[in-house]
Motif scaffolding. Sequence first.
Motif, PDB file in Angstrom:
ATOM      1  N   SER A 118      -2.431   5.282  -3.620  1.00  0.00           N
ATOM      2  CA  SER A 118      -3.364   6.409  -3.611  1.00  0.00           C
ATOM      3  C   SER A 118      -2.968   7.373  -4.722  1.00  0.00           C
ATOM      4  CB  SER A 118      -3.342   7.111  -2.253  1.00  0.00           C
ATOM      5  OG  SER A 118      -2.034   7.562  -1.953  1.00  0.00           O
ATOM      6  N   GLU A 119      -3.920   8.206  -5.132  1.00  0.00           N
ATOM      7  CA  GLU A 119      -3.667   9.107  -6.259  1.00  0.00           C
ATOM      8  C   GLU A 119      -2.535  10.082  -5.988  1.00  0.00           C
ATOM      9  OE1 GLU A 119      -7.253  11.006  -7.515  1.00  0.00           O
ATOM     10  OE2 GLU A 119      -8.005   9.215  -8.536  1.00  0.00           O
ATOM     11  N   ASP A 120      -2.256  10.362  -4.713  1.00  0.00           N
ATOM     12  CA  ASP A 120      -1.188  11.309  -4.408  1.00  0.00           C
ATOM     13  C   ASP A 120       0.195  10.664  -4.390  1.00  0.00           C
ATOM     14  OD1 ASP A 120      -1.293   9.827  -2.054  1.00  0.00           O
ATOM     15  OD2 ASP A 120      -1.069  11.579  -0.752  1.00  0.00           O
TER      16      ASP A 120
ATOM     17  N   LEU B 267       0.861  -1.186   0.000  1.00  0.00           N
ATOM     18  CA  LEU B 267       0.000   0.000   0.000  1.00  0.00           C
ATOM     19  C   LEU B 267       0.896   1.234   0.000  1.00  0.00           C
ATOM     20  CD1 LEU B 267      -2.603  -1.096   2.713  1.00  0.00           C
ATOM     21  CD2 LEU B 267      -2.682  -1.469   0.238  1.00  0.00           C
ATOM     22  N   VAL B 268       0.790   2.042  -1.044  1.00  0.00           N
ATOM     23  CA  VAL B 268       1.717   3.156  -1.237  1.00  0.00           C
ATOM     24  C   VAL B 268       0.956   4.474  -1.276  1.00  0.00           C
ATOM     25  CG1 VAL B 268       3.488   4.155  -2.722  1.00  0.00           C
ATOM     26  CG2 VAL B 268       3.290   1.664  -2.521  1.00  0.00           C
TER      27      VAL B 268
ATOM     28  N   VAL C 143      -6.415   4.139  -5.858  1.00  0.00           N
ATOM     29  CA  VAL C 143      -7.601   4.608  -5.143  1.00  0.00           C
ATOM     30  C   VAL C 143      -7.448   6.100  -4.882  1.00  0.00           C
ATOM     31  CG1 VAL C 143      -8.087   2.362  -4.099  1.00  0.00           C
ATOM     32  CG2 VAL C 143      -6.610   3.980  -2.890  1.00  0.00           C
ATOM     33  N   ALA C 144      -8.560   6.760  -4.616  1.00  0.00           N
ATOM     34  CA  ALA C 144      -8.538   8.223  -4.506  1.00  0.00           C
ATOM     35  C   ALA C 144      -7.661   8.698  -3.353  1.00  0.00           C
ATOM     36  CB  ALA C 144      -9.962   8.746  -4.348  1.00  0.00           C
ATOM     37  N   THR C 145      -7.809   8.080  -2.195  1.00  0.00           N
ATOM     38  CA  THR C 145      -7.032   8.481  -1.019  1.00  0.00           C
ATOM     39  C   THR C 145      -6.612   7.245  -0.236  1.00  0.00           C
ATOM     40  OG1 THR C 145      -8.933   8.632   0.478  1.00  0.00           O
ATOM     41  CG2 THR C 145      -8.407  10.602  -0.823  1.00  0.00           C
ATOM     42  N   ALA C 146      -5.625   7.434   0.631  1.00  0.00           N
ATOM     43  CA  ALA C 146      -5.142   6.330   1.459  1.00  0.00           C
ATOM     44  C   ALA C 146      -6.215   5.821   2.421  1.00  0.00           C
ATOM     45  CB  ALA C 146      -3.895   6.761   2.228  1.00  0.00           C
TER      46      ALA C 146
ATOM     47  N   PHE D   2       7.255  10.039 -10.959  1.00  0.00           N
ATOM     48  CA  PHE D   2       6.080   9.717 -11.772  1.00  0.00           C
ATOM     49  C   PHE D   2       4.918   9.337 -10.859  1.00  0.00           C
ATOM     50  CE2 PHE D   2       8.976   6.097 -11.693  1.00  0.00           C
ATOM     51  CZ  PHE D   2       8.191   5.007 -11.362  1.00  0.00           C
ATOM     52  N   SER D   3       3.726   9.588 -11.350  1.00  0.00           N
ATOM     53  CA  SER D   3       2.518   9.480 -10.538  1.00  0.00           C
ATOM     54  C   SER D   3       2.053   8.038 -10.386  1.00  0.00           C
ATOM     55  CB  SER D   3       1.390  10.294 -11.186  1.00  0.00           C
ATOM     56  OG  SER D   3       0.977   9.655 -12.390  1.00  0.00           O
ATOM     57  N   ALA D   4       1.080   7.863  -9.500  1.00  0.00           N
ATOM     58  CA  ALA D   4       0.488   6.535  -9.298  1.00  0.00           C
ATOM     59  C   ALA D   4      -0.147   6.024 -10.574  1.00  0.00           C
ATOM     60  CB  ALA D   4      -0.543   6.600  -8.175  1.00  0.00           C
TER      61      ALA D   4
END
Length: 265
Positions: free
Chosen positions: A129-131, A107-108, A186-189, A171-173
């Motif tokens: 997560s998206e961030d 889980l990142v 996923v949107a948030t953790a 680089f992004s998720a």
Amino acid sequence: MTDNNHVLLRQNDNGIAELILNRPEVHNAFDDQIIESLISQLEHVDTNDNIRVLILRSNGKNFSAGADLAWMKRMAKNSHQENLQDAGRLAKLMERLNNLSKPTIGLVQGAAYGGAVGLAACCDIVIASEDAQFCLSEVKIGLIPAVISPYVVRAIGERQSRRFFLTAEAFSANTAKTFGLVHEVVATADLFDDACARITATLRRNSPQGMRAAKDLIFAVSSKVIDQAVIDDTAKRIADIRVSTEGQEGLSSFLEKRKPNWIQE
């Protein structure tokens, strides 16, 4: 729960264990002591028959900033032999996680830099997560992502490695998902637990022996020429598991339209 403050191991009654990096004040950076704790806990998980699935996660806003700066400063003053031994322990950590006999879910969230990208690459399933931001940042300080490279290159491919090993761009998720490093975003953790519950429920319905053998099978055939040796090996593997206790139980339960005995709920 087992802990040494910076590395926590928690296990629930359903056979799910969580291995947690717990240094949020330094963005979960790891040093030689944390590496040893992670190796020890992974070895415990691997031999504990009560653990069916391992979740690797971290507390705080960031998954891990990679190597601890104080540790790196200390190692820079050590001899070549001491550095070789030290690097060998990080390599051992990656090997232990990559080859763990249980399914692993990473889980990142937030930053996953340097060696943390290696940890993600060694997990069977990665949810971000998206961030989340991934970065193979080593060349910025004159180093290389050496011991993590076998796992990262397998995860994202040679072509992407040739760019991101050299540029050290973040680089992004979602980009990591297109590379194959991340399986789900996923949107948030805050949504990690729901996503994990869905995946672990699926994993817990599967044969523990079957999943171990399937993981080993992937390593055995990955990037291999499909020659007679590979063909013979795969035939032997299916023959072996068909006559095994769990293989027999799985076939019997399917034919008898009942749950196999490894499903407890």
